[in-house]
Design a protein around this motif. Structure first.
Motif, PDB file in Angstrom:
ATOM      1  N   ALA A 239      19.891 -20.381   5.079  1.00 51.90           N
ATOM      2  CA  ALA A 239      20.964 -19.383   4.646  1.00 51.90           C
ATOM      3  C   ALA A 239      21.899 -19.413   6.305  1.00 51.90           C
ATOM      4  O   ALA A 239      21.391 -19.712   6.740  1.00 51.90           O
ATOM      5  CB  ALA A 239      20.729 -18.615   4.364  1.00 51.90           C
ATOM      6  N   ASN A 258      22.078 -22.735   0.767  1.00 50.28           N
ATOM      7  CA  ASN A 258      22.519 -21.030   0.395  1.00 50.28           C
ATOM      8  C   ASN A 258      23.393 -20.031   1.428  1.00 50.28           C
ATOM      9  O   ASN A 258      23.466 -20.138   2.153  1.00 50.28           O
ATOM     10  CB  ASN A 258      20.922 -19.971   0.611  1.00 50.28           C
ATOM     11  CG  ASN A 258      20.309 -20.566  -0.318  1.00 50.28           C
ATOM     12  OD1 ASN A 258      20.423 -21.014  -1.424  1.00 50.28           O
ATOM     13  ND2 ASN A 258      18.195 -21.315  -0.167  1.00 50.28           N
ATOM     14  N   GLN A 260      25.444 -16.563   1.695  1.00 49.45           N
ATOM     15  CA  GLN A 260      26.068 -15.518   1.808  1.00 49.45           C
ATOM     16  C   GLN A 260      27.991 -15.199   3.100  1.00 49.45           C
ATOM     17  O   GLN A 260      27.550 -15.970   3.648  1.00 49.45           O
ATOM     18  CB  GLN A 260      24.843 -14.568   2.821  1.00 49.45           C
ATOM     19  CG  GLN A 260      25.166 -13.529   3.315  1.00 49.45           C
ATOM     20  CD  GLN A 260      24.792 -12.013   2.245  1.00 49.45           C
ATOM     21  OE1 GLN A 260      24.362 -12.256   0.814  1.00 49.45           O
ATOM     22  NE2 GLN A 260      25.715 -11.074   2.237  1.00 49.45           N
ATOM     23  N   ARG A 341      26.837 -14.800  -3.916  1.00 45.49           N
ATOM     24  CA  ARG A 341      26.453 -15.118  -2.536  1.00 45.49           C
ATOM     25  C   ARG A 341      26.546 -13.457  -1.880  1.00 45.49           C
ATOM     26  O   ARG A 341      26.947 -13.482  -0.734  1.00 45.49           O
ATOM     27  CB  ARG A 341      28.340 -15.767  -2.302  1.00 45.49           C
ATOM     28  CG  ARG A 341      28.692 -17.254  -2.868  1.00 45.49           C
ATOM     29  CD  ARG A 341      29.707 -17.930  -2.713  1.00 45.49           C
ATOM     30  NE  ARG A 341      29.796 -18.775  -3.360  1.00 45.49           N
ATOM     31  CZ  ARG A 341      28.754 -20.258  -3.203  1.00 45.49           C
ATOM     32  NH1 ARG A 341      28.783 -20.123  -2.115  1.00 45.49           N
ATOM     33  NH2 ARG A 341      29.882 -21.112  -3.682  1.00 45.49           N
ATOM     34  N   LEU A 344      22.640 -12.202  -1.622  1.00 50.91           N
ATOM     35  CA  LEU A 344      21.712 -12.918  -0.796  1.00 50.91           C
ATOM     36  C   LEU A 344      20.802 -12.794   0.318  1.00 50.91           C
ATOM     37  O   LEU A 344      20.118 -12.677  -0.395  1.00 50.91           O
ATOM     38  CB  LEU A 344      22.668 -14.696  -0.652  1.00 50.91           C
ATOM     39  CG  LEU A 344      20.973 -15.649   0.450  1.00 50.91           C
ATOM     40  CD1 LEU A 344      20.757 -16.274  -1.130  1.00 50.91           C
ATOM     41  CD2 LEU A 344      22.220 -16.888   0.575  1.00 50.91           C
TER      42      LEU A 344
END
Length: 399
Positions: A239, A258, A260, A341, A344
């Motif tokens: 991430a 991924n 955030q 988002r 996460l």
């Protein structure tokens, strides 16, 4: 016959002249060198050269062996003169013995490399002092000259200082760092020679390890995407946390990362709209209190690591959407659209919910006072390399 001082039981590799060795009397080069030679009783098998220090600052090897063929059949030749600057001992003229091997005709000299680098005048302690001063925080070459002069009443040229800091300090063989796979990306504004530049970084948010760094002219989509693509090309990626620039969401989706979004930046964006209204004379106190309560309710959505609680709090806020002041409407819509988002970190506890790790890195390695002092990107990157090494050795964690 001239008297000699034997140092055969010690290794020249242990020599380092220090002003702290001389407290009760004026430094003397003969006593200084011999005391440093006799300080360490352990023999260095990798550098078994043992020296004789004659009266008159004359050096020769106790048991000379040819460095080429290893033969002990060596002929002593004349001394040659070297004019050295030995820190607290000042300017000194020393005489170094030359040799020639009878077997292979190899010519060599008495090595003084530990005290002073071959072909140089200044003792290594100058270089050490310069580098340590520069690592502790940015100093101009002019300031470094003043520091050295205050210690040793002598100072090298600007170019010599530059060489010591940047060119004569080659990096050791790179070791592949172990990374967690959880990162923060951010940019820092710089002004170099009056022009706007951006320092962009990817840093491991768990281990505080810098992954990749660059100085670029813009933050266009292609620039950022290419940087991140190269940075993650051969490392694990679970991430990445970023701020709320619109392009970042598309970049992360295209790279299948991924993503955030920074919670702190969300609060900051809302605060920029709310705080002017709280200071306005045209809004009643009751409405100001209402704004503060709604802002707190938004913050409470993300002040938990339980996703179900966050969903519940968001739904409770949405039920009151008709009564929410217009200034909050676009932020509530943004939270709905970007909820995956923004949360996460609740689904993966290793994800950093803010970009604070990289903000801390920026604050230490390039504080605001230095953002406008550099004249070239080359100089800025060279300085950042040194600060990066300091950060890696003193602050980064290992797994």
């Amino acid at each position: 016959m001239q008297p000699i001082i034997s140092t055969f039981e010690n290794c020249i590799a242990s020599v380092q002249l220090k002003i702290s060795d001389y407290i009760s009397k004026v430094p003397n080069i003969k006593e200084g060198i011999t005391s440093r030679l006799s300080e360490n009783r352990s023999r260095n098998i990798n550098n078994p050269v043992e020296l004789l220090f004659h009266v008159g600052n004359r050096f020769e090897i106790q048991f000379p062996h040819c460095p080429e063929c290893g033969s002990s059949k060596v002929i002593k030749q004349e001394y040659y003169q070297r004019n050295l600057k030995l820190a607290e001992f000042g300017h000194q003229t020393v005489y170094v013995r030359r040799y020639i091997c009878k077997i292979c005709n190899k010519k060599f000299n008495t090595p003084l490399d530990v005290i002073v680098e071959k072909g140089h005048q200044y003792a290594r302690i100058y270089q050490k002092h310069i580098r340590e001063s520069y690592k502790s925080g940015y100093s101009s070459f002019r300031h470094l000259k003043k520091i050295i002069r205050s210690f040793y009443n002598d100072s090298p040229s600007h170019q010599t200082i530059y060489n010591w800091i940047y060119e004569t300090n080659p990096k050791s063989e790179a070791i592949e760092p172990k990374l967690s796979g959880y990162y923060c990306y951010d940019e820092q504004y710089l002004k170099i020679d009056g022009k706007r530049f951006y320092r962009i970084n990817l840093i491991d948010s768990i281990l505080d390890k810098p992954v990749r760094e660059s100085i670029v002219n813009d933050l266009e989509y292609d620039t950022v995407k290419l940087f991140i693509e190269k940075a993650i090309s051969d490392i694990p990626v679970h991430a990445i946390t970023t701020d709320h620039r619109r392009e970042y969401k598309t970049i992360m989706d295209e790279l299948k990362i991924n993503h955030q979004l920074c919670i702190f930046h969300l609060f900051k964006m809302i605060g920029k709209k709310i705080f002017p209204k709280l200071n306005s004379k045209f809004i009643s106190n009751s409405n100001k209190i209402r704004l503060c309560i709604l802002f707190s309710e938004i913050k409470e959505i993300f002040r938990t690591f339980d996703l179900n609680i966050a969903i519940y709090r968001l739904n409770e806020l949405l039920k009151k959407s008709n009564d929410v002041p217009r200034v909050f409407n676009k932020f509530i819509k943004k939270i709905e659209d970007d909820f995956e988002r923004l949360t996460l970190f609740m689904r993966d506890g290793f994800v950093s919910r803010t970009t604070n790790p990289i903000e801390n890195y920026y604050r230490i390695t390039m504080p605001d006072s230095l953002k406008r002092i550099f004249k070239t990107t080359h100089g800025a990157l060279k300085y950042l390399d040194i600060r990066k090494d300091y950060w890696t050795n003193n602050i980064s964690k290992n797994i």
